[in-house]
Design a protein around this motif. Structure first.
Motif, PDB file in Angstrom:
ATOM      1  N   ALA A  38       0.857  -1.188   0.000  1.00 43.21           N
ATOM      2  CA  ALA A  38       0.000   0.000   0.000  1.00 43.21           C
ATOM      3  C   ALA A  38       0.889   1.232   0.000  1.00 43.21           C
ATOM      4  CB  ALA A  38      -0.909   0.006   1.225  1.00 43.21           C
ATOM      5  N   VAL A  39       0.456   2.266  -0.706  1.00 39.50           N
ATOM      6  CA  VAL A  39       1.190   3.527  -0.779  1.00 39.50           C
ATOM      7  C   VAL A  39       0.303   4.618  -0.201  1.00 39.50           C
ATOM      8  CG1 VAL A  39       2.367   5.180  -2.265  1.00 39.50           C
ATOM      9  CG2 VAL A  39       2.403   2.737  -2.847  1.00 39.50           C
ATOM     10  N   MET A  40       0.841   5.333   0.802  1.00 38.16           N
ATOM     11  CA  MET A  40       0.080   6.377   1.476  1.00 38.16           C
ATOM     12  C   MET A  40       0.920   7.642   1.609  1.00 38.16           C
ATOM     13  SD  MET A  40      -1.902   4.419   4.565  1.00 38.16           S
ATOM     14  CE  MET A  40      -3.293   5.555   4.490  1.00 38.16           C
ATOM     15  N   GLY A  41       0.259   8.718   2.000  1.00 35.53           N
ATOM     16  CA  GLY A  41       0.955   9.968   2.238  1.00 35.53           C
ATOM     17  C   GLY A  41      -0.014  11.124   2.226  1.00 35.53           C
ATOM     18  N   PRO A  42       0.407  12.286   2.704  1.00 34.13           N
ATOM     19  CA  PRO A  42      -0.452  13.461   2.686  1.00 34.13           C
ATOM     20  C   PRO A  42      -0.850  13.829   1.261  1.00 34.13           C
ATOM     21  CG  PRO A  42       1.498  13.814   4.052  1.00 34.13           C
ATOM     22  CD  PRO A  42       1.729  12.559   3.292  1.00 34.13           C
ATOM     23  N   SER A  43      -1.869  14.646   1.139  1.00 33.25           N
ATOM     24  CA  SER A  43      -2.280  15.140  -0.167  1.00 33.25           C
ATOM     25  C   SER A  43      -1.120  15.842  -0.846  1.00 33.25           C
ATOM     26  CB  SER A  43      -3.454  16.105   0.004  1.00 33.25           C
ATOM     27  OG  SER A  43      -3.848  16.635  -1.236  1.00 33.25           O
ATOM     28  N   GLY A  44      -0.902  15.518  -2.126  1.00 37.37           N
ATOM     29  CA  GLY A  44       0.190  16.132  -2.865  1.00 37.37           C
ATOM     30  C   GLY A  44       1.542  15.495  -2.653  1.00 37.37           C
ATOM     31  N   SER A  45       1.582  14.344  -1.978  1.00 33.25           N
ATOM     32  CA  SER A  45       2.864  13.696  -1.698  1.00 33.25           C
ATOM     33  C   SER A  45       3.418  12.920  -2.882  1.00 33.25           C
ATOM     34  CB  SER A  45       2.724  12.762  -0.487  1.00 33.25           C
ATOM     35  OG  SER A  45       1.773  11.737  -0.751  1.00 33.25           O
ATOM     36  N   GLY A  46       2.591  12.694  -3.906  1.00 33.23           N
ATOM     37  CA  GLY A  46       3.066  11.992  -5.097  1.00 33.23           C
ATOM     38  C   GLY A  46       2.587  10.563  -5.234  1.00 33.23           C
ATOM     39  N   LYS A  47       1.587  10.176  -4.457  1.00 36.08           N
ATOM     40  CA  LYS A  47       1.132   8.784  -4.443  1.00 36.08           C
ATOM     41  C   LYS A  47       0.643   8.304  -5.828  1.00 36.08           C
ATOM     42  CE  LYS A  47      -2.098   9.532  -1.383  1.00 36.08           C
ATOM     43  NZ  LYS A  47      -1.905  10.995  -1.217  1.00 36.08           N
ATOM     44  N   SER A  48      -0.326   9.021  -6.374  1.00 40.35           N
ATOM     45  CA  SER A  48      -0.896   8.592  -7.654  1.00 40.35           C
ATOM     46  C   SER A  48       0.117   8.708  -8.781  1.00 40.35           C
ATOM     47  CB  SER A  48      -2.159   9.391  -7.980  1.00 40.35           C
ATOM     48  OG  SER A  48      -3.209   9.052  -7.094  1.00 40.35           O
ATOM     49  N   THR A  49       0.957   9.734  -8.706  1.00 42.98           N
ATOM     50  CA  THR A  49       1.999   9.875  -9.734  1.00 42.98           C
ATOM     51  C   THR A  49       2.953   8.700  -9.694  1.00 42.98           C
ATOM     52  OG1 THR A  49       1.869  12.296  -9.651  1.00 42.98           O
ATOM     53  CG2 THR A  49       3.875  11.339 -10.553  1.00 42.98           C
ATOM     54  N   LEU A  50       3.340   8.276  -8.502  1.00 44.20           N
ATOM     55  CA  LEU A  50       4.215   7.114  -8.379  1.00 44.20           C
ATOM     56  C   LEU A  50       3.554   5.884  -8.985  1.00 44.20           C
ATOM     57  CD1 LEU A  50       6.546   6.095  -5.575  1.00 44.20           C
ATOM     58  CD2 LEU A  50       4.770   4.452  -6.206  1.00 44.20           C
ATOM     59  N   LEU A  51       2.264   5.706  -8.720  1.00 44.32           N
ATOM     60  CA  LEU A  51       1.545   4.550  -9.249  1.00 44.32           C
ATOM     61  C   LEU A  51       1.513   4.592 -10.773  1.00 44.32           C
ATOM     62  CD1 LEU A  51      -0.055   2.218  -7.764  1.00 44.32           C
ATOM     63  CD2 LEU A  51      -2.117   3.412  -8.491  1.00 44.32           C
ATOM     64  N   HIS A  52       1.210   5.762 -11.322  1.00 41.56           N
ATOM     65  CA  HIS A  52       1.108   5.889 -12.772  1.00 41.56           C
ATOM     66  C   HIS A  52       2.467   5.691 -13.451  1.00 41.56           C
ATOM     67  CE1 HIS A  52      -2.775   8.472 -12.329  1.00 41.56           C
ATOM     68  NE2 HIS A  52      -2.961   7.196 -12.036  1.00 41.56           N
ATOM     69  N   CYS A  53       3.532   6.174 -12.825  1.00 40.08           N
ATOM     70  CA  CYS A  53       4.864   5.965 -13.387  1.00 40.08           C
ATOM     71  C   CYS A  53       5.264   4.489 -13.308  1.00 40.08           C
ATOM     72  CB  CYS A  53       5.892   6.824 -12.661  1.00 40.08           C
ATOM     73  SG  CYS A  53       5.738   8.608 -12.973  1.00 40.08           S
ATOM     74  N   ALA A  54       4.897   3.834 -12.216  1.00 40.76           N
ATOM     75  CA  ALA A  54       5.217   2.419 -12.053  1.00 40.76           C
ATOM     76  C   ALA A  54       4.528   1.563 -13.102  1.00 40.76           C
ATOM     77  CB  ALA A  54       4.826   1.948 -10.654  1.00 40.76           C
ATOM     78  N   ALA A  55       3.310   1.962 -13.471  1.00 43.21           N
ATOM     79  CA  ALA A  55       2.533   1.201 -14.450  1.00 43.21           C
ATOM     80  C   ALA A  55       2.837   1.603 -15.883  1.00 43.21           C
ATOM     81  CB  ALA A  55       1.042   1.390 -14.174  1.00 43.21           C
ATOM     82  N   GLY A  56       3.706   2.591 -16.066  1.00 46.20           N
ATOM     83  CA  GLY A  56       4.036   3.030 -17.409  1.00 46.20           C
ATOM     84  C   GLY A  56       2.994   3.929 -18.030  1.00 46.20           C
ATOM     85  N   LEU A  57       2.103   4.481 -17.211  1.00 48.08           N
ATOM     86  CA  LEU A  57       1.069   5.375 -17.726  1.00 48.08           C
ATOM     87  C   LEU A  57       1.586   6.798 -17.894  1.00 48.08           C
ATOM     88  CD1 LEU A  57      -1.990   4.179 -15.603  1.00 48.08           C
ATOM     89  CD2 LEU A  57      -1.443   3.587 -17.969  1.00 48.08           C
ATOM     90  N   GLU A  58       2.651   7.147 -17.171  1.00 46.15           N
ATOM     91  CA  GLU A  58       3.267   8.463 -17.294  1.00 46.15           C
ATOM     92  C   GLU A  58       4.777   8.295 -17.377  1.00 46.15           C
ATOM     93  OE1 GLU A  58       2.180  11.759 -14.850  1.00 46.15           O
ATOM     94  OE2 GLU A  58       0.261  10.859 -14.283  1.00 46.15           O
ATOM     95  N   PRO A  59       5.446   9.087 -18.234  1.00 47.38           N
ATOM     96  CA  PRO A  59       6.908   9.016 -18.305  1.00 47.38           C
ATOM     97  C   PRO A  59       7.529   9.742 -17.119  1.00 47.38           C
ATOM     98  CG  PRO A  59       6.110  10.751 -19.750  1.00 47.38           C
ATOM     99  CD  PRO A  59       4.885  10.069 -19.196  1.00 47.38           C
TER     100      PRO A  59
END
Length: 243
Positions: A38-59
């Motif tokens: 599980a990945v957690m953190g305050p708002s704006g910590s980069g959680k969703s961005t990390l997920l999208h980069c891990a899945a190759g959805l964002e460079p």
């Protein structure tokens, strides 16, 4: 040991000049295969961005990302699309089902788009595994929120991806439906599936094998099999620091 995903010095920036924002800042992270992180953190910590980069959805802006042992940074888009289709399953908070299609058709379409030859029996089996074997012909509007998320889970898993990514999969569900979805995820992981999940819910995070905390785009902490109270307390500490 093989990892589901790896980050090596990964940074991600949006915008240019004075408007530039660094969302991930030199992240080094390895998430093991066959486990639920599980990945957690305050708002704006980069959680969703990390997920999208891990899945190759964002460079990424810099650094390297590996998916199921293979570098996905800097590869041609066509190659990356093929890797995502073969090795990645994704579950979103808002389900992303096609309203005009039945549950069976939604699951089958995802397999077809992935270029996988999945027989009808396998599609029905996937829906059966999430407890919807009797809802094959129901359209999303005829299903509850929890049932729609289970269709989305079947859709993500029908191609047997190497890694299942889930972005707030219980965020739109009532507590009973959320427990059902988390139970299904736990069953998948116990069967060897790799799961990486972003969540804001300490109770959901506590179902995972480990919880990674982000703050200001960096890894701030990691807890192994924590209780929900531990997760909540650590999250509060990080939010106080962020403020």
């Amino acid at each position: 040991m093989r990892n589901a995903t790896e980050f090596h010095g990964v940074s991600k920036e949006y915008g240019r000049g004075e408007a530039r924002v660094r969302v991930l800042d030199g992240v080094d992270l390895a998430l093991p295969a066959g486990a639920w992180t599980a990945v957690m953190g305050p708002s704006g910590s980069g959680k969703s961005t990390l997920l999208h980069c891990a899945a190759g959805l964002e460079p990424v802006t810099s650094g390297r990302v590996l998916l199921d042992g293979e570098v996905i940074t800097g590869v041609p888009e066509g190659v990356l699309t093929g890797l995502r289709r073969r090795r990645v399953g994704f579950v979103f908070q808002d389900f992303n089902l096609i309203g005009s299609l039945t549950a069976e058709q939604n699951v089958a379409l995802a397999a077809k788009l992935a270029g996988a030859r999945v027989p009808r029996a396998a599609v029905r089996a996937a829906l059966g595994e999430v407890g919807l074997g009797d809802r094959l012909r129901h359209r999303p509007r005829e299903l509850s929120g929890g049932q729609r998320q289970r269709v989305a889970l079947a859709r993500a898993m029908v191609t047997r991806p190497a890694v299942l990514f889930a972005d707030e999969p219980t965020g739109a569900l009532d507590s009973a439906s959320a427990r059902t979805v988390l139970d299904l995820l736990r069953g998948l992981v116990d069967g060897g599936q790799s799961v990486v999940m972003v969540t804001h819910d300490p109770g959901a995070a506590a179902r995972a094998d480990a919880v990674v905390f982000l703050r200001d785009g960096r890894v701030a902490d990691r807890l192994v099999r924590p209780a929900a109270a531990q997760v909540a307390a650590r999250l509060v500490e990080l939010e106080e620091v962020a403020c």
